[in-house]
Design an enzyme around this catalytic site. Structure first.
Site, PDB file in Angstrom:
ATOM      1  N   CYS A 192     -49.635 -20.114  -1.963  1.00 49.62           N
ATOM      2  CA  CYS A 192     -49.726 -20.647  -0.602  1.00 49.62           C
ATOM      3  C   CYS A 192     -50.928 -21.585  -0.580  1.00 49.62           C
ATOM      4  O   CYS A 192     -52.034 -21.189  -0.939  1.00 49.62           O
ATOM      5  CB  CYS A 192     -49.899 -19.485   0.370  1.00 49.62           C
ATOM      6  SG  CYS A 192     -50.165 -20.004   2.060  1.00 49.62           S
ATOM      7  N   CYS A 207     -52.737 -23.570  17.624  1.00 47.39           N
ATOM      8  CA  CYS A 207     -51.964 -22.354  17.919  1.00 47.39           C
ATOM      9  C   CYS A 207     -52.946 -21.240  18.298  1.00 47.39           C
ATOM     10  O   CYS A 207     -53.918 -20.987  17.580  1.00 47.39           O
ATOM     11  CB  CYS A 207     -51.115 -21.951  16.712  1.00 47.39           C
ATOM     12  SG  CYS A 207     -49.978 -23.273  16.220  1.00 47.39           S
TER      13      CYS A 207
END
Ligand code: SAH
Length: 346
Positions: free
Chosen positions: A106, A117
């Site tokens: 990742c 967010c």
């Protein structure tokens, strides 16, 4: 700062061009890239089949690794997380996950994030800058270096810090190195780009023509809740995000993934599951539900087991293809942005 160029910024074709311009045979490009991407060389001196003069010339012109590892955390479930300190002092995180035969990584695309967010640690202080192509590739190489010699990276997800579609050119450059036979040789079908959902950039990604997987972070089944959790949604709108995702599916033929972070008492109710099922049931999608990984200082909670089970049951009985992601590595701050944040606080 080191004035040498970052080798990892260069495509194979760029590097071959450099060799030609410097009077070197172009077959050296394959040798050098083989050393860096396959044999995991950390410096030019170890490239034993190159003439010494060329090794010296390369070392005076290029660096391979430009950043440092500021911290490493490993967890018993086979997850390694690196905090990488960039040459200008910025920090990003990247993660290696070992799962059966899979060796997934990742990777981050930006220092910080501008999307805001409300539950995410990466964007709490906004965005500092885009990563370069080489800085993105370097995370991949640093994680690959943690594998045993006989192991290979199998999957890449652009799900670390930052919004990859806000830095699309560099991300596509880095992924070109990842997929190229002269680079890491990972099939685009095993590479996923995760986005908050920026329609014009999703269309550009479709036009690029390489069948990467697209994951869209949906997090809410309706406009009002999505705008509350994912503030950029206010200007974009959930319908435009879904329409762009549909166009990507039509162009790429790749099944879409939607991500849904489950926040206890916020978006985990039966009514949310039903509304979500309505949105997704007629689409070819995988819904990836991720129980919230708590971030210190933020008011959100992991949902109860009961809420998770009910949420799942509603979606499954509506025929939605749904996967509940296990939280891997949460003992090591594996939710993106948390390692950086927790260290900065100390
Ligand atoms: N900006 C991109 C990619 C980075 S975030 C995107 O929005 O998709 C990768 C995924 O991790 C997103 O789905 C994001 O919402 C999720 N995520 C962020 N913080 C989280 C947390 N604390 N717990 C669980 N998932 C989180």
């Amino acid at each position: 700062m080191d004035g040498r160029a970052h080798l990892l910024d260069l495509s194979f074709a760029d590097f071959r061009q450099w060799l030609i311009e410097h009077g070197q045979p172009k077959f050296r490009a394959k040798q050098v890239f083989g050393w860096v991407y396959e044999k995991r060389a950390r410096d030019f001196d170890s490239m034993s089949d190159l003439p010494k003069t060329l090794r010296e010339q390369l070392a005076s012109e290029f660096v391979i690794y430009r950043s440092d590892e500021a911290a490493v955390q490993t967890s018993r479930d086979g997850t390694d997380k690196l905090l990488v300190r960039l040459a200008d002092g910025g920090e990003v995180e990247c993660v290696l996950l070992r799962d059966g035969n899979r060796r997934s990584i990742c990777v981050s695309s930006q220092v910080g994030c501008a999307m805001g967010c409300v539950f995410c640690a990466s964007g709490l202080d906004g965005v500092d800058r885009n990563l370069t192509r080489g800085e993105i590739v370097e995370q991949m190489l640093r994680l690959q270096a943690r594998l045993e010699p006989e192991e290979r990276l199998s999957h890449i997800v652009m799900m670390g810090m930052g919004e990859p579609l806000a830095n699309l050119d560099r991300v596509l450059g880095a992924l070109e190195t990842a997929k190229s036979a002269d680079g890491l040789g990972i099939s685009p079908r095993r590479i996923t780009i995760s986005t908050v959902g920026l329609p014009p950039a999703i269309d550009r990604l479709a036009d690029n023509g390489v069948p990467y997987n697209l994951a869209v972070s949906l997090h809410a089944p309706n406009e009002e809740l999505r705008s509350q959790l994912v503030p950029v949604n206010e200007k974009i709108g959930i319908d435009a995000v879904l329409a762009a995702a549909d166009r990507y599916f039509a162009a790429s033929g790749r099944r879409l993934t939607f991500e849904y972070v489950l926040l206890g008492g916020v978006n985990d109710g039966a009514e949310h599951a039903q509304e979500l099922a309505q949105l997704l049931r007629r689409r070819t999608v995988l819904l990836n539900v991720i129980p919230y990984n708590p971030v210190e200082g933020l008011p959100y909670q992991t949902p109860s087991q009961r809420a998770i089970a009910e949420f799942r049951q509603i979606l499954e009985s509506a025929g939605v293809n749904v996967m509940f992601r296990q939280r891997k590595g949460d003992e090591i701050d594996a939710a993106c942005g948390q390692l950086r944040r927790n260290r900065a606080g100390k």
